[in-house]
Design an enzyme around this catalytic site. Structure first.
Site, mmCIF file in Angstrom:
data_model
loop_
_atom_site.group_PDB
_atom_site.id
_atom_site.type_symbol
_atom_site.label_atom_id
_atom_site.label_comp_id
_atom_site.label_asym_id
_atom_site.label_seq_id
_atom_site.Cartn_x
_atom_site.Cartn_y
_atom_site.Cartn_z
ATOM 1 N N GLU A 1 0.838 -1.211 0.000
ATOM 2 C CA GLU A 1 0.000 0.000 0.000
ATOM 3 C C GLU A 1 0.868 1.255 0.000
ATOM 4 O OE1 GLU A 1 -2.816 -0.630 -0.792
ATOM 5 O OE2 GLU A 1 -3.517 -2.448 0.183
ATOM 6 N N ALA A 2 2.029 1.171 0.632
ATOM 7 C CA ALA A 2 2.944 2.317 0.625
ATOM 8 C C ALA A 2 3.446 2.600 -0.789
ATOM 9 C CB ALA A 2 4.113 2.051 1.563
#
Length: 281
Positions: A175-176
């Site tokens: 997700e980063a």
């Protein structure tokens, strides 16, 4: 329906390595490097990179590896991630076993016993706001999965530990990569000044972003479509639950866009053609 067996999982396009004890600046460089290598060199939206499309009706064949080291001298935990959609599909434990999150996807792998969606991992995507993130959580996740053995699979506590570890890695790596908001949040937790705070949890807006990567990517791509003569370009449709109300805010939220076909925009075939013509593999 059984998964189509993937190709080239053991032949990654690249390998990105991160030492869990490294600085927040090193983390930012690590994530930015992944985005840069994954992008379609011929496709941007509001100066944000866009992934090449998922090739239809073929087994996944474009992969990259992430190696997470608990210490500079450790062998590290290897993650197998799809390069077309940033899905985490497998990891390799210290005994050399590949574990897969989709049964039958990775040749020779052992099914871990649960899937890789947040519903599989947490029971409910709303529970993402309960997941503590930080350097210690990242180190614990790496240690748990790296030390996994086949004897752990029948154990309820070990399976729960593995679920929690996969969730931590999904947020702090996958997700980063997808979101600047998430990578900025995690980098803040890794900053020396965060020593007192040590860990943190994402809020509701970030949770909505994580659950809506495809929707946010599509909303921004729609504003790139060339309008018919005499018409103005499409306005960005605000997504209030994400806290994203303008195209500029969307571009500042996304780290890299998922390719989505939108009316009047690039087709899968055209985007793949541009990707291969620009040297993409």
């Amino acid at each position: 329906m059984a998964a189509k067996m993937a190709k080239n999982v053991d032949k990654p396009l690249f390998t990105a390595t991160f030492n869990v004890q490294a600085s927040s600046a090193d983390y930012a460089t690590f994530i930015a490097g992944i985005r840069n290598k994954l992008r379609n060199p011929a496709h941007f939206s509001h100066n944000r990179p866009v992934l090449p499309p998922v090739e239809p009706n073929v087994p996944p064949s474009r992969w990259f590896h992430v190696v997470l080291k608990a210490s500079p001298t450790s062998a590290g935990l290897t993650l197998a991630i799809r390069a077309d959609n940033i899905y985490l599909e497998g990891f390799k434990s210290s005994d050399g076993t590949w574990w897969e999150l989709t049964p039958g996807l990775i040749p020779g792998a052992t099914y871990v016993g649960f899937g890789g969606t947040y519903r599989d991992l947490l029971g409910d995507t709303d529970k993402l706001t309960n997941v503590a993130l930080g350097r210690q959580q990242l180190a614990d996740a790496v240690t748990a999965l790296h030390g996994r053995t086949k004897a752990d699979k029948p154990s309820g506590p070990k399976q729960q530990q593995a679920r929690e570890a996969v969730t931590t890695l999904l947020l702090m790596v996958n997700e980063a990569t997808r979101f600047q908001t998430v990578s900025g949040f995690v980098a803040g937790l890794l900053h020396p000044k965060a020593v007192e705070k040590k860990s943190g949890k994402i809020g509701n807006e970030m949770k909505a972003q994580v659950n809506g990567w495809q929707d946010l990517s599509a909303a921004l791509l729609k504003t790139d479509v060339k309008p018919p003569p005499g018409k103005s370009p499409a306005k960005f449709a605000p997504i209030e639950k994400m806290g994203v109300r303008t195209a500029v805010q969307a571009a500042n939220t996304l780290g890299i866009l998922l390719f989505v076909e939108v009316p009047g925009g690039l087709t899968v075939a055209k985007a793949l053609e541009l990707f291969h013509a620009s040297g993409g593999k």
